[in-house]
Motif scaffolding. Structure first.
Motif, PDB file in Angstrom:
ATOM      1  N   SER A  17       0.841  -1.192   0.000  1.00  0.00           N
ATOM      2  CA  SER A  17       0.000   0.000   0.000  1.00  0.00           C
ATOM      3  C   SER A  17       0.879   1.246   0.000  1.00  0.00           C
ATOM      4  CB  SER A  17      -0.902   0.008   1.236  1.00  0.00           C
ATOM      5  OG  SER A  17      -1.827  -1.068   1.199  1.00  0.00           O
ATOM      6  N   TRP A  19       0.729   5.698  -0.347  1.00  0.00           N
ATOM      7  CA  TRP A  19      -0.126   6.886  -0.323  1.00  0.00           C
ATOM      8  C   TRP A  19      -0.383   7.354  -1.753  1.00  0.00           C
ATOM      9  CZ3 TRP A  19      -2.730   8.969   3.645  1.00  0.00           C
ATOM     10  CH2 TRP A  19      -3.340  10.213   3.434  1.00  0.00           C
ATOM     11  N   GLU A 123      -7.302  -2.329  -1.498  1.00  0.00           N
ATOM     12  CA  GLU A 123      -7.924  -1.002  -1.578  1.00  0.00           C
ATOM     13  C   GLU A 123      -8.577  -0.619  -0.248  1.00  0.00           C
ATOM     14  OE1 GLU A 123     -10.562  -0.343  -4.820  1.00  0.00           O
ATOM     15  OE2 GLU A 123      -9.135  -1.024  -6.351  1.00  0.00           O
ATOM     16  N   GLU A 126      -7.205   1.732   2.748  1.00  0.00           N
ATOM     17  CA  GLU A 126      -7.360   3.179   2.820  1.00  0.00           C
ATOM     18  C   GLU A 126      -8.591   3.601   3.632  1.00  0.00           C
ATOM     19  OE1 GLU A 126      -7.207   5.063  -0.985  1.00  0.00           O
ATOM     20  OE2 GLU A 126      -5.312   4.102  -1.559  1.00  0.00           O
ATOM     21  N   THR A 151      -1.809   1.955   9.946  1.00  0.00           N
ATOM     22  CA  THR A 151      -2.557   2.540   8.845  1.00  0.00           C
ATOM     23  C   THR A 151      -1.679   3.493   8.045  1.00  0.00           C
ATOM     24  OG1 THR A 151      -3.324   4.256  10.372  1.00  0.00           O
ATOM     25  CG2 THR A 151      -4.745   2.341  10.081  1.00  0.00           C
ATOM     26  N   LEU A 152      -2.198   3.962   6.912  1.00  0.00           N
ATOM     27  CA  LEU A 152      -1.455   4.906   6.089  1.00  0.00           C
ATOM     28  C   LEU A 152      -1.248   6.242   6.785  1.00  0.00           C
ATOM     29  CD1 LEU A 152      -3.032   4.256   2.586  1.00  0.00           C
ATOM     30  CD2 LEU A 152      -0.588   4.147   3.095  1.00  0.00           C
ATOM     31  N   MET A 157      -8.199   9.402   6.205  1.00  0.00           N
ATOM     32  CA  MET A 157      -7.575   9.278   4.895  1.00  0.00           C
ATOM     33  C   MET A 157      -7.847  10.503   4.032  1.00  0.00           C
ATOM     34  SD  MET A 157      -5.651   7.209   3.230  1.00  0.00           S
ATOM     35  CE  MET A 157      -5.043   7.124   1.541  1.00  0.00           C
ATOM     36  N   CYS A 158      -6.756  11.066   3.498  1.00  0.00           N
ATOM     37  CA  CYS A 158      -6.822  12.255   2.630  1.00  0.00           C
ATOM     38  C   CYS A 158      -7.478  13.439   3.326  1.00  0.00           C
ATOM     39  CB  CYS A 158      -7.523  11.938   1.321  1.00  0.00           C
ATOM     40  SG  CYS A 158      -6.618  10.749   0.298  1.00  0.00           S
TER      41      CYS A 158
END
Length: 231
Positions: A17, A19, A123, A126, A151-152, A157-158
Motif C-alpha cells: 500500500s 499513499w 484497496e 485506505e 494505517t497509512l 484518509m486524505c
C-alpha cells in the motif's frame, strides 16, 4: 522478538500500500551472480514508503529533519492502545484511550492497535479508522511524543487539514505509519520497541525496521544455535 515491519516488494502477487500520488517502489539488479562478482540492487522509493517514520519537518516548516531527530526517543517502552473494534473511517476518540491514561507519560511510545494491517495491499486499507484530533492533543498534554499506527495515516484518509499530524509533529514528536502485527505486542510483558530510521540528510521521513520485545528478555540477543555461557 516481533517484527512490526511490512516487507517491501515489487511483486504483483503481494502488492504494498502506497499513499496516493507517492512514487512507486522500484528495485532492480544492476549486477548479478554468477555473471558478475556480486549481487547489487538499485532501489528507488519515497521517504514515506512501507513501514516508515514521519519527521517533524514533514508538516512543520521549521521542524527537525529525520537525520537530526533524537533517536533516544525512538527506542523505549511501548503502550498499546487496543481499539480493534473500530470500523472503517471511524474516529478513535479520547474516550477510547483514557483507560490507559495512567500509563501515558514522557518517553512512552504509544502504538494504536486497530488490526488494520490485515488489509495491507488492498484497496480497503485506505478505509482505516483514524485518531480524533482531541485525542491527539490529550496524548501530547500527557507527554507522549511518538506514536505508531497500522494505517497509512493517523489522520482520516486524505484529510484536507491533517490536524493529528500537525499536533504530534508540531510538539516535536514523530509518527510511525504502516506497522504490522501490533496485536502481537499485546502478548508481551513490559514491551519495548525500536523504530530507528535511516540517517537521510534534511529528509522528512524514512523507512524503518520496527521491532518489539519484552524488557529484560535477553534471549533475543543470542543467535540461534549459540549456547550462552553457564548453560
Amino acid at each position: 522478538m516481533i517484527d512490526l515491519t511490512h516487507t517491501l516488494t515489487t511483486s504483483t502477487e503481494a502488492p504494498i500500500s502506497i499513499w496516493p500520488g507517492h512514487p512507486k517502489l522500484q528495485m532492480s539488479r544492476f549486477t548479478s551472480l554468477p555473471e558478475d562478482h556480486a549481487n547489487n540492487t538499485a532501489i528507488s522509493l519515497g521517504s514515506h514508503t512501507g513501514t516508515h517514520i514521519d519527521a517533524p519537518n514533514h508538516f512543520i516548516a521549521d521542524g527537525l529533519s529525520i537525520d537530526k531527530y533524537d533517536i533516544n526517543r525512538l527506542m523505549g517502552r511501548a503502550l498499546v492502545i487496543d481499539v480493534r473494534g473500530k470500523k472503517a473511517r471511524e474516529p478513535i476518540t479520547w474516550e477510547d484511550m483514557e483507560r490507559w491514561e495512567g500509563e501515558m507519560h514522557e518517553g512512552v511510545i504509544v502504538l494504536i492497535c486497530t488490526g488494520w494491517s490485515q488489509y495491507w495491499g488492498q484497496e480497503y486499507y485506505e478505509e482505516h479508522p483514524f485518531i480524533d484530533v482531541n485525542a491527539a492533543k490529550k496524548l501530547v498534554e500527557r507527554g507522549v511524543r511518538v506514536i505508531g499506527c497500522e494505517t497509512l495515516s493517523p489522520d482520516e484518509m486524505c484529510s484536507p487539514t491533517s490536524e493529528v499530524h500537525k499536533t504530534i509533529l508540531g510538539a516535536g514528536g514523530a509518527i510511525v505509519e504502516n506497522l504490522r502485527g501490533v496485536e502481537e505486542v499485546l502478548e508481551l510483558t513490559d514491551p519495548v520497541v525500536s523504530l530507528l530510521p535511516l540517517k537521510l540528510d534534511d529528509c522528512d521521513g524514512s523507512p524503518i525496521r520496527a521491532i518489539a520485545w519484552s524488557a529484560g528478555e535477553a534471549t533475543w540477543m543470542t543467535p540461534p544455535g549459540v549456547v550462552e555461557k553457564g548453560k
